[in-house]
Design a protein around this motif. Structure first.
Motif, PDB file in Angstrom:
ATOM      1  N   VAL A  35       6.410  11.843  43.626  1.00  0.00           N
ATOM      2  CA  VAL A  35       7.085  12.468  42.497  1.00  0.00           C
ATOM      3  C   VAL A  35       8.569  12.121  42.554  1.00  0.00           C
ATOM      4  N   GLU A  36       9.097  11.629  41.440  1.00  0.00           N
ATOM      5  CA  GLU A  36      10.526  11.366  41.307  1.00  0.00           C
ATOM      6  C   GLU A  36      11.065  12.262  40.209  1.00  0.00           C
ATOM      7  N   ASP A  37      12.143  12.970  40.510  1.00  0.00           N
ATOM      8  CA  ASP A  37      12.776  13.850  39.533  1.00  0.00           C
ATOM      9  C   ASP A  37      14.148  13.294  39.214  1.00  0.00           C
ATOM     10  N   ALA A  38      14.371  12.933  37.961  1.00  0.00           N
ATOM     11  CA  ALA A  38      15.657  12.374  37.550  1.00  0.00           C
ATOM     12  C   ALA A  38      16.759  13.430  37.576  1.00  0.00           C
ATOM     13  N   GLY A  39      16.385  14.703  37.684  1.00  0.00           N
ATOM     14  CA  GLY A  39      17.370  15.777  37.717  1.00  0.00           C
ATOM     15  C   GLY A  39      18.032  15.970  36.368  1.00  0.00           C
ATOM     16  N   GLN A  40      19.294  16.362  36.393  1.00  0.00           N
ATOM     17  CA  GLN A  40      20.022  16.668  35.159  1.00  0.00           C
ATOM     18  C   GLN A  40      20.612  15.430  34.483  1.00  0.00           C
ATOM     19  N   LYS A  41      20.566  14.298  35.183  1.00  0.00           N
ATOM     20  CA  LYS A  41      21.132  13.077  34.599  1.00  0.00           C
ATOM     21  C   LYS A  41      20.312  12.663  33.375  1.00  0.00           C
ATOM     22  N   GLY A  42      21.001  12.454  32.266  1.00  0.00           N
ATOM     23  CA  GLY A  42      20.328  11.997  31.055  1.00  0.00           C
ATOM     24  C   GLY A  42      19.612  13.092  30.291  1.00  0.00           C
ATOM     25  N   THR A  43      19.904  14.373  30.615  1.00  0.00           N
ATOM     26  CA  THR A  43      19.316  15.477  29.849  1.00  0.00           C
ATOM     27  C   THR A  43      20.340  15.978  28.839  1.00  0.00           C
ATOM     28  N   TYR A  44      19.850  16.435  27.706  1.00  0.00           N
ATOM     29  CA  TYR A  44      20.724  16.908  26.635  1.00  0.00           C
ATOM     30  C   TYR A  44      20.257  18.279  26.159  1.00  0.00           C
ATOM     31  N   ASN A  45      21.190  19.032  25.536  1.00  0.00           N
ATOM     32  CA  ASN A  45      20.814  20.269  24.862  1.00  0.00           C
ATOM     33  C   ASN A  45      21.137  20.202  23.372  1.00  0.00           C
ATOM     34  N   SER A  46      21.771  19.106  22.950  1.00  0.00           N
ATOM     35  CA  SER A  46      21.961  18.845  21.523  1.00  0.00           C
ATOM     36  C   SER A  46      21.972  17.336  21.302  1.00  0.00           C
ATOM     37  N   VAL A  47      21.522  16.933  20.126  1.00  0.00           N
ATOM     38  CA  VAL A  47      21.438  15.513  19.795  1.00  0.00           C
ATOM     39  C   VAL A  47      22.027  15.305  18.410  1.00  0.00           C
ATOM     40  N   SER A  48      22.794  14.244  18.274  1.00  0.00           N
ATOM     41  CA  SER A  48      23.378  13.876  16.994  1.00  0.00           C
ATOM     42  C   SER A  48      22.784  12.536  16.558  1.00  0.00           C
ATOM     43  N   VAL A  49      22.371  12.482  15.293  1.00  0.00           N
ATOM     44  CA  VAL A  49      21.786  11.272  14.728  1.00  0.00           C
ATOM     45  C   VAL A  49      22.577  10.912  13.480  1.00  0.00           C
ATOM     46  N   SER A  50      22.906   9.651  13.324  1.00  0.00           N
ATOM     47  CA  SER A  50      23.575   9.188  12.126  1.00  0.00           C
ATOM     48  C   SER A  50      22.574   8.351  11.334  1.00  0.00           C
ATOM     49  N   ILE A  51      22.361   8.732  10.064  1.00  0.00           N
ATOM     50  CA  ILE A  51      21.396   8.007   9.225  1.00  0.00           C
ATOM     51  C   ILE A  51      22.088   7.495   7.964  1.00  0.00           C
ATOM     52  N   PRO A  52      21.629   6.368   7.428  1.00  0.00           N
ATOM     53  CA  PRO A  52      22.138   5.921   6.132  1.00  0.00           C
ATOM     54  C   PRO A  52      21.506   6.787   5.030  1.00  0.00           C
ATOM     55  N   ASP A  53      22.333   7.538   4.304  1.00  0.00           N
ATOM     56  CA  ASP A  53      21.833   8.495   3.321  1.00  0.00           C
ATOM     57  C   ASP A  53      21.714   7.853   1.937  1.00  0.00           C
ATOM     58  N   THR A  68      17.767  27.403  23.941  1.00  0.00           N
ATOM     59  CA  THR A  68      17.114  27.629  25.229  1.00  0.00           C
ATOM     60  C   THR A  68      17.637  26.644  26.262  1.00  0.00           C
ATOM     61  N   TYR A  69      17.752  25.376  25.874  1.00  0.00           N
ATOM     62  CA  TYR A  69      18.270  24.358  26.778  1.00  0.00           C
ATOM     63  C   TYR A  69      19.742  24.615  27.101  1.00  0.00           C
ATOM     64  N   MET A  70      20.491  25.110  26.105  1.00  0.00           N
ATOM     65  CA  MET A  70      21.911  25.423  26.336  1.00  0.00           C
ATOM     66  C   MET A  70      22.041  26.525  27.398  1.00  0.00           C
ATOM     67  N   ARG A  71      21.192  27.555  27.318  1.00  0.00           N
ATOM     68  CA  ARG A  71      21.217  28.624  28.333  1.00  0.00           C
ATOM     69  C   ARG A  71      20.832  28.075  29.702  1.00  0.00           C
ATOM     70  N   GLN A  72      19.819  27.197  29.751  1.00  0.00           N
ATOM     71  CA  GLN A  72      19.420  26.592  31.023  1.00  0.00           C
ATOM     72  C   GLN A  72      20.543  25.767  31.634  1.00  0.00           C
ATOM     73  N   ASP A  73      21.409  25.209  30.790  1.00  0.00           N
ATOM     74  CA  ASP A  73      22.532  24.386  31.245  1.00  0.00           C
ATOM     75  C   ASP A  73      23.814  25.205  31.411  1.00  0.00           C
ATOM     76  N   ARG A  74      23.673  26.529  31.484  1.00  0.00           N
ATOM     77  CA  ARG A  74      24.800  27.455  31.682  1.00  0.00           C
ATOM     78  C   ARG A  74      25.877  27.284  30.613  1.00  0.00           C
ATOM     79  N   GLU A 124      13.554  16.610  23.536  1.00  0.00           N
ATOM     80  CA  GLU A 124      12.447  17.063  24.391  1.00  0.00           C
ATOM     81  C   GLU A 124      12.173  16.059  25.506  1.00  0.00           C
ATOM     82  N   GLU A 125      12.149  14.773  25.177  1.00  0.00           N
ATOM     83  CA  GLU A 125      11.875  13.748  26.185  1.00  0.00           C
ATOM     84  C   GLU A 125      12.972  13.679  27.238  1.00  0.00           C
ATOM     85  N   SER A 126      14.212  13.978  26.835  1.00  0.00           N
ATOM     86  CA  SER A 126      15.311  13.947  27.806  1.00  0.00           C
ATOM     87  C   SER A 126      15.155  15.044  28.858  1.00  0.00           C
ATOM     88  N   ARG A 127      14.440  16.111  28.516  1.00  0.00           N
ATOM     89  CA  ARG A 127      14.275  17.235  29.434  1.00  0.00           C
ATOM     90  C   ARG A 127      13.094  17.048  30.383  1.00  0.00           C
TER      91      ARG A 127
END
Length: 170
Positions: free
Chosen positions: A46-64, A80-86, A114-117
């Motif tokens: 088992v390999e755990d990447a830990g907190q590296k590369g985890t997010y609690n918010s994501v921003s996407v830019s789309i052509p509107d 929920t993720y924000m609380r987990q990340d203090r 979700e995948e980042s977590r």
């Protein structure tokens, strides 16, 4: 691969041919193969990447298209993720040049978040019934030593050995 990711696709090589499949987020129809201690030969690594590369918010830019295809920002936040990340903001940015629909962009942002977590990676060798598995599919892994019961993993790599055993990475 970038375009596949935008549309939740997986390209896999099976029986000498490439297949494109849509990856599901959950085992909706109960099709995930169950793998238990009896199927596994040797230890599970088992390999755990830990907190590296985890997010609690994501921003996407789309052509509107409603704004002459100028950039529109779509943000997705999970308290929920924000609380987990203090309450420390961990912002991720997702590029989706092929998506111009706000709702599809939100779906991709949520999936990216979700995948980042989920940073656990497992590798193990299993008995010949592993020959029936396909990369990109979900498995339900149960292991008494780790205390897992039907924990979902996505298969990322399968290596078939000459002795009919299968090396699995998920």
């Amino acid at each position: 691969n970038g375009m596949l990711a935008h549309f939740n696709g997986v390209l896999r090589y099976v029986n000498g041919k490439y297949e494109i499949v849509v990856k599901s987020a959950t085992d909706t129809f109960g099709l995930a193969q169950s793998i238990t201690d009896d199927d596994i030969i040797g230890a599970i690594n088992v390999e755990d990447a830990g907190q590296k590369g985890t997010y609690n918010s994501v921003s996407v830019s789309i052509p509107d298209p409603q704004n002459r295809f100028k950039a529109r920002s779509v943000n997705f936040f999970d308290s929920t993720y924000m609380r987990q990340d203090r309450n420390v903001p961990k912002k991720g940015n997702l590029k989706t040049p092929y998506i111009s629909n706000y709702y599809n962009a939100r779906i991709n942002a949520r999936q990216y978040l979700e995948e980042s977590r989920k940073g656990l990676k497992v590798t193990f060798t299993m008995e010949p019934k592993g020959l029936l598995l396909t990369a990109g599919s979900l498995i339900k892994l149960s292991n008494s030593r780790l205390g897992w019961s039907n924990k979902l993993f996505r298969l990322s790599n399968l290596t078939f050995k000459e002795d009919c055993l299968v090396n699995v990475t998920a």
